[in-house]
Design a protein around this motif. Sequence first.
Motif, PDB file in Angstrom:
ATOM      1  N   GLY A  55      44.576  37.945  33.549  1.00 53.48           N
ATOM      2  CA  GLY A  55      45.242  36.603  33.241  1.00 53.48           C
ATOM      3  C   GLY A  55      44.256  35.538  32.580  1.00 53.48           C
ATOM      4  O   GLY A  55      44.682  34.262  32.476  1.00 53.48           O
ATOM      5  N   TYR A  56      43.068  35.952  32.468  1.00 46.16           N
ATOM      6  CA  TYR A  56      41.932  35.366  31.892  1.00 46.16           C
ATOM      7  C   TYR A  56      41.627  34.033  32.535  1.00 46.16           C
ATOM      8  O   TYR A  56      41.248  33.151  32.007  1.00 46.16           O
ATOM      9  N   ASP A  57      41.850  34.001  34.000  1.00 43.30           N
ATOM     10  CA  ASP A  57      41.578  32.956  34.598  1.00 43.30           C
ATOM     11  C   ASP A  57      40.198  32.936  35.537  1.00 43.30           C
ATOM     12  O   ASP A  57      39.933  32.069  36.346  1.00 43.30           O
ATOM     13  N   SER A  58      39.490  34.018  35.462  1.00 41.04           N
ATOM     14  CA  SER A  58      38.193  34.008  35.938  1.00 41.04           C
ATOM     15  C   SER A  58      37.209  34.796  35.107  1.00 41.04           C
ATOM     16  O   SER A  58      37.416  35.653  34.200  1.00 41.04           O
ATOM     17  N   SER A  84      47.355  33.988  25.093  1.00 39.61           N
ATOM     18  CA  SER A  84      46.217  33.831  26.095  1.00 39.61           C
ATOM     19  C   SER A  84      44.719  34.252  25.688  1.00 39.61           C
ATOM     20  O   SER A  84      44.222  33.414  26.033  1.00 39.61           O
ATOM     21  N   MET A  85      44.835  35.048  24.628  1.00 38.49           N
ATOM     22  CA  MET A  85      43.291  35.503  23.984  1.00 38.49           C
ATOM     23  C   MET A  85      43.516  35.787  22.542  1.00 38.49           C
ATOM     24  O   MET A  85      44.686  36.568  22.074  1.00 38.49           O
ATOM     25  N   ILE A  93      37.854  28.448  25.903  1.00 37.82           N
ATOM     26  CA  ILE A  93      36.472  28.851  26.127  1.00 37.82           C
ATOM     27  C   ILE A  93      36.223  30.041  25.051  1.00 37.82           C
ATOM     28  O   ILE A  93      37.408  30.607  24.886  1.00 37.82           O
ATOM     29  N   SER A  94      35.087  29.860  24.404  1.00 41.97           N
ATOM     30  CA  SER A  94      34.991  30.985  23.223  1.00 41.97           C
ATOM     31  C   SER A  94      33.885  31.832  23.593  1.00 41.97           C
ATOM     32  O   SER A  94      32.835  31.475  24.519  1.00 41.97           O
ATOM     33  N   SER A 103      46.632  43.453  29.701  1.00 46.76           N
ATOM     34  CA  SER A 103      46.453  42.077  30.193  1.00 46.76           C
ATOM     35  C   SER A 103      46.261  42.286  31.738  1.00 46.76           C
ATOM     36  O   SER A 103      46.059  41.109  32.389  1.00 46.76           O
ATOM     37  N   ASP A 104      46.650  43.159  32.406  1.00 47.07           N
ATOM     38  CA  ASP A 104      46.709  43.495  33.845  1.00 47.07           C
ATOM     39  C   ASP A 104      45.179  44.082  34.118  1.00 47.07           C
ATOM     40  O   ASP A 104      45.259  44.294  35.462  1.00 47.07           O
TER      41      ASP A 104
END
Length: 93
Positions: A75-78, A2-3, A33-34, A45-46
């Motif tokens: 979740g790295y979605d925002s 994920s990252m 995205i970097s 991660s939470d």
Amino acid sequence: VSMSFQSSKGSYDENTGVITLYNNTYIVLKDGISLKTDKLTWSGSDKNTIAEGHVIIKKGDDMMSTANKCIIGPGYDSIKISGNTITKVYKAK
């Protein structure tokens, strides 16, 4: 993955599980995205991941943002940026 991240300096707190990266920190998220920053704090991660200092965010050749602070959601979605922000979106040719 994920990252992924790399940095020239960092620390890990065994008691809290917090990873802090300093100097020349570079991150790539799962969607390409970097992000470059002076300091990154990852608490799990939470939880939110916090980038501070001179933050530069890029998504390919389509978008670039600069800011003093960036908060990446669980979740790295925002991504939320603040402090002297500039965002440039480029039109596809």
